[in-house]
Design an enzyme around this catalytic site. Structure first.
Site, short mmCIF file in Angstrom:
data_model
loop_
_atom_site.label_atom_id
_atom_site.label_comp_id
_atom_site.label_asym_id
_atom_site.label_seq_id
_atom_site.Cartn_x
_atom_site.Cartn_y
_atom_site.Cartn_z
CB THR A 11 -0.93 0.04 1.24
OG1 THR A 11 -0.11 -0.12 2.41
CG2 THR A 11 -1.96 -1.07 1.19
N GLY A 12 2.18 1.12 0.10
CA GLY A 12 3.07 2.28 0.12
C GLY A 12 3.44 2.74 -1.30
CG ASP A 57 1.60 -5.86 11.64
OD1 ASP A 57 2.79 -5.59 11.86
OD2 ASP A 57 0.68 -5.04 11.76
CG LEU A 58 7.06 -6.38 8.24
CD1 LEU A 58 8.18 -5.37 8.02
CD2 LEU A 58 7.48 -7.74 7.73
CG LEU A 79 8.86 -3.19 -1.15
CD1 LEU A 79 8.16 -2.52 -2.32
CD2 LEU A 79 10.36 -3.09 -1.32
CD GLN A 82 8.26 5.27 11.16
OE1 GLN A 82 7.75 5.93 10.23
NE2 GLN A 82 9.39 5.64 11.71
CB SER A 124 17.45 3.39 3.67
OG SER A 124 17.53 4.78 3.70
CD GLU A 126 18.14 9.12 6.37
OE1 GLU A 126 18.31 9.22 7.59
OE2 GLU A 126 18.29 10.07 5.59
CE1 TYR A 148 13.22 4.01 7.47
CE2 TYR A 148 15.16 5.26 6.84
CZ TYR A 148 14.12 4.41 6.50
OH TYR A 148 14.01 3.96 5.20
CE LYS A 152 14.31 0.80 5.87
NZ LYS A 152 13.59 -0.27 5.16
P1 NAP Z 1 5.91 4.03 2.51
O1 NAP Z 1 5.19 4.71 1.40
O2 NAP Z 1 5.97 4.68 3.84
O3 NAP Z 1 5.25 2.57 2.68
C1 NAP Z 1 5.52 1.78 3.81
C2 NAP Z 1 4.63 0.54 3.74
O4 NAP Z 1 4.92 -0.28 4.90
C3 NAP Z 1 3.13 0.82 3.78
O5 NAP Z 1 2.49 -0.09 2.90
C4 NAP Z 1 2.75 0.49 5.23
O6 NAP Z 1 1.41 0.09 5.38
C5 NAP Z 1 3.67 -0.69 5.46
N1 NAP Z 1 3.87 -1.03 6.88
C6 NAP Z 1 4.27 -0.22 7.88
N2 NAP Z 1 4.35 -0.89 9.04
C7 NAP Z 1 3.99 -2.17 8.77
C8 NAP Z 1 3.86 -3.35 9.55
N3 NAP Z 1 4.12 -3.36 10.86
N4 NAP Z 1 3.48 -4.51 8.93
C9 NAP Z 1 3.19 -4.51 7.62
N5 NAP Z 1 3.27 -3.42 6.82
C10 NAP Z 1 3.67 -2.26 7.40
O7 NAP Z 1 7.41 3.72 2.09
P2 NAP Z 1 8.09 3.71 0.62
O8 NAP Z 1 8.60 5.06 0.32
O9 NAP Z 1 7.20 3.00 -0.32
O10 NAP Z 1 9.39 2.82 0.92
C11 NAP Z 1 9.36 1.40 0.79
C12 NAP Z 1 10.52 0.81 1.58
O11 NAP Z 1 11.75 1.31 1.07
C13 NAP Z 1 10.53 1.14 3.07
O12 NAP Z 1 11.08 0.04 3.74
C14 NAP Z 1 11.47 2.33 3.16
O13 NAP Z 1 12.03 2.42 4.46
C15 NAP Z 1 12.48 1.95 2.11
N6 NAP Z 1 13.20 3.05 1.45
C16 NAP Z 1 12.50 4.06 0.88
C17 NAP Z 1 13.18 5.05 0.20
C18 NAP Z 1 12.45 6.18 -0.47
O14 NAP Z 1 13.10 7.18 -0.80
N7 NAP Z 1 11.15 6.04 -0.73
C19 NAP Z 1 14.59 5.02 0.11
C20 NAP Z 1 15.25 3.95 0.71
C21 NAP Z 1 14.55 2.96 1.37
P3 NAP Z 1 0.22 1.16 5.65
O15 NAP Z 1 -0.22 1.64 4.28
O16 NAP Z 1 -0.79 0.34 6.34
O17 NAP Z 1 0.79 2.27 6.49
O1 G4F Z 2 11.87 13.88 2.61
P1 G4F Z 2 12.52 13.51 3.88
O2 G4F Z 2 11.67 13.37 5.08
O3 G4F Z 2 13.37 12.19 3.57
P2 G4F Z 2 14.62 11.51 4.30
O4 G4F Z 2 14.70 11.89 5.72
O5 G4F Z 2 15.82 11.75 3.46
O6 G4F Z 2 14.20 9.96 4.24
C1 G4F Z 2 13.65 9.39 3.05
O7 G4F Z 2 14.69 8.89 2.25
C2 G4F Z 2 15.44 7.81 2.85
C3 G4F Z 2 16.54 7.41 1.85
O8 G4F Z 2 17.65 8.26 2.04
C4 G4F Z 2 14.50 6.67 3.13
F1 G4F Z 2 15.20 5.61 3.64
C5 G4F Z 2 13.41 7.11 4.09
O9 G4F Z 2 12.50 6.03 4.30
C6 G4F Z 2 12.68 8.28 3.46
O10 G4F Z 2 11.99 7.81 2.33
O11 G4F Z 2 13.66 14.61 4.23
C7 G4F Z 2 14.66 14.96 3.30
C8 G4F Z 2 15.44 16.15 3.83
C9 G4F Z 2 15.94 15.99 5.28
O12 G4F Z 2 17.26 16.48 5.37
C10 G4F Z 2 15.00 16.87 6.08
O13 G4F Z 2 15.57 17.41 7.29
O14 G4F Z 2 14.59 17.30 3.84
C11 G4F Z 2 14.76 17.97 5.07
N1 G4F Z 2 13.55 18.75 5.34
C12 G4F Z 2 13.53 20.11 5.47
N2 G4F Z 2 12.29 20.51 5.78
C13 G4F Z 2 12.33 18.28 5.58
C14 G4F Z 2 11.52 19.38 5.86
N3 G4F Z 2 11.85 17.02 5.56
C15 G4F Z 2 10.53 16.86 5.83
N4 G4F Z 2 10.02 15.60 5.79
N5 G4F Z 2 9.70 17.91 6.13
C16 G4F Z 2 10.15 19.20 6.16
O15 G4F Z 2 9.39 20.13 6.42
#
Ligand code: NAP
Ligand code: G4F
Length: 323
Positions: A11-12, A57-58, A79, A82, A124, A126, A148, A152
């Site tokens: 759903t993400g 659920d994880l 995927l 939190q 990630s 991160e 977080y 990871k």
């Molecule tokens: P997202 O939009 O926040 O989606 C997270 C998903 O995890 C949602 O479907 C959520 O379900 C589900 N979830 C949360 N807690 C759970 C639990 N306890 N059991 C089962 N499902 C659960 O994240 P995303 O951006 O698609 O990212 C996907 C993955 O890649 C994540 O692991 C994230 O940390 C990682 N990642 C993301 C990025 C990025 O830039 N997007 C970069 C690096 C790594 P609900 O819909 O019910 O909340």
């Molecule tokens: O968009 P962000 O919240 O993403 P962040 O923290 O980089 O994390 C995302 O990318 C990671 C991969 O590197 C994933 F693993 C993680 O799950 C997630 O998808 O913030 C990006 C940057 C940060 O430096 C934050 O401090 O933007 C800065 N920022 C400035 N103002 C803000 C804001 N971030 C958010 N969310 N909201 C603000 O108002």
């Protein structure tokens, strides 16, 4: 026979793009969804009839074992997490339970039910946190800066460990930030592009942000799910950095989003301390050479195209929904 894949986190943002991609490759897609009092299927509503959605659920290993036993996937993409960094300071234990220990629960369920399953872990950038080198590669040491990021790192190493301990085909993608019109509204890209759309519609005038100096390597989520699949198809499981190799500041993001609609970002953005983080990741930029050479993977959407795509989609959304 069609291959069957299980996606946790369907759903993400990434789950929805990966599901679309796997369906286009002829897969049967099983998606794990957690119980909620409201429906969270907005991102997959358009393909819901083609998916098999199952409850799990994880946090609950029994549910994971049950799903694997009943549906017998040959590939599992983990995927679920939190995934919001800021929330991980307020909910560090939940973040650890889901984003760290959840990986062990799923790997263990695979080991018990069918160790032939191929596994993908969503690691990630991160994990690199306070970066030890620029750009970051597969060998850059980790220095996470949030609960977080720490979770990871655990998820990453337990994936490596189950590969080395039990011979599982388990790969980990160290993905840099990837965005899309389906990005959650709390992440900075979407907060800005949705905020711009609301300003254009006259619903708002300002966007409060935290640290506008931080720099990220932003790519398009649709490109990144292809890299996940390519890793799982390799004969040998390995870990890969997935990134564009270009970095931009949050200020650059604001500039690009506002100028796309002919506005000056400096007149509409202000710093609000509530969005500053206890510890910041100042700079991320990845070197995806290994993915390019071994997977044949390349990003197809530039930063400017990504921002324009997101602003345009949010303008449409606000026009239709009125908010
Ligand atoms: P997202 O939009 O926040 O989606 C997270 C998903 O995890 C949602 O479907 C959520 O379900 C589900 N979830 C949360 N807690 C759970 C639990 N306890 N059991 C089962 N499902 C659960 O994240 P995303 O951006 O698609 O990212 C996907 C993955 O890649 C994540 O692991 C994230 O940390 C990682 N990642 C993301 C990025 C990025 O830039 N997007 C970069 C690096 C790594 P609900 O819909 O019910 O909340
Ligand atoms: O968009 P962000 O919240 O993403 P962040 O923290 O980089 O994390 C995302 O990318 C990671 C991969 O590197 C994933 F693993 C993680 O799950 C997630 O998808 O913030 C990006 C940057 C940060 O430096 C934050 O401090 O933007 C800065 N920022 C400035 N103002 C803000 C804001 N971030 C958010 N969310 N909201 C603000 O108002």
């Amino acid at each position: 026979m069609a291959k069957r894949a299980l996606i946790t986190g369907i759903t993400g943002q990434d789950g929805s793009y990966l599901a679309e991609f796997l369906l286009s490759q002829g897969y049967e897609v099983v998606g794990m969804v957690r119980r909620s009092s409201t429906v969270t299927f907005e991102r997959i509503a358009h393909i819901q009839d083609d998916l098999t959605l199952v409850a799990g659920d994880l946090l609950d290993e029994v549910s994971l074992i049950g799903i694997l036993r009943e549906h017998r996937p040959v590939e599992v993409y983990n995927l679920a997490a939190q995934s919001f960094v800021q929330t991980s300071w307020g909910q560090p234990v939940l973040t650890g339970e889901t984003t760290a220990l959840g990986v062990t629960r799923l790997l263990d369920a695979i080991r018990i039910v069918d160790p032939e399953i191929r596994f993908y872990q969503a690691s990630s950038s991160e994990m690199f946190g306070k970066v030890r080198e620029v750009p970051q590669t597969e060998t850059t040491p980790f220095y996470p800066r949030s609960p977080y990021g720490v979770a990871k790192v655990y998820g990453h190493w337990i994936t490596v460990n189950y590969r080395e301990s039990y011979g599982l085909h388990a790969s980990s993608g160290m993905l840099f930030n990837h965005e899309s019109p389906r990005r959650g509204l709390e992440f900075v890209t979407r907060k800005v592009t949705h905020g711009v759309a609301r300003i254009v519609a006259g619903l708002d005038d300002k966007i409060p942000l935290g640290n506008t100096d931080s720099q990220r390597d932003w790519g398009f989520a649709g490109d990144y799910v292809r890299a996940m699949w390519l890793m799982v198809q390799r004969d040998e499981p390995e870990d890969y950095v997935v990134a564009t190799g270009k970095t931009h500041s949050v200020r650059d993001l604001c500039e690009a989003a506002f100028s796309h609609v002919g506005l000056d970002w400096a007149e509409h953005v202000f710093v609000d301390e509530r969005f500053l983080r206890p510890a910041e990741v100042d700079l991320l930029v990845g070197d995806a050479s290994k993915a390019r050479v071994e997977l044949g993977w390349e990003p197809t959407v530039s930063f400017a195209e990504l921002v324009a795509m997101m602003v345009d989609a949010d303008i449409e959304l606000v026009r239709h929904s009125g908010r």
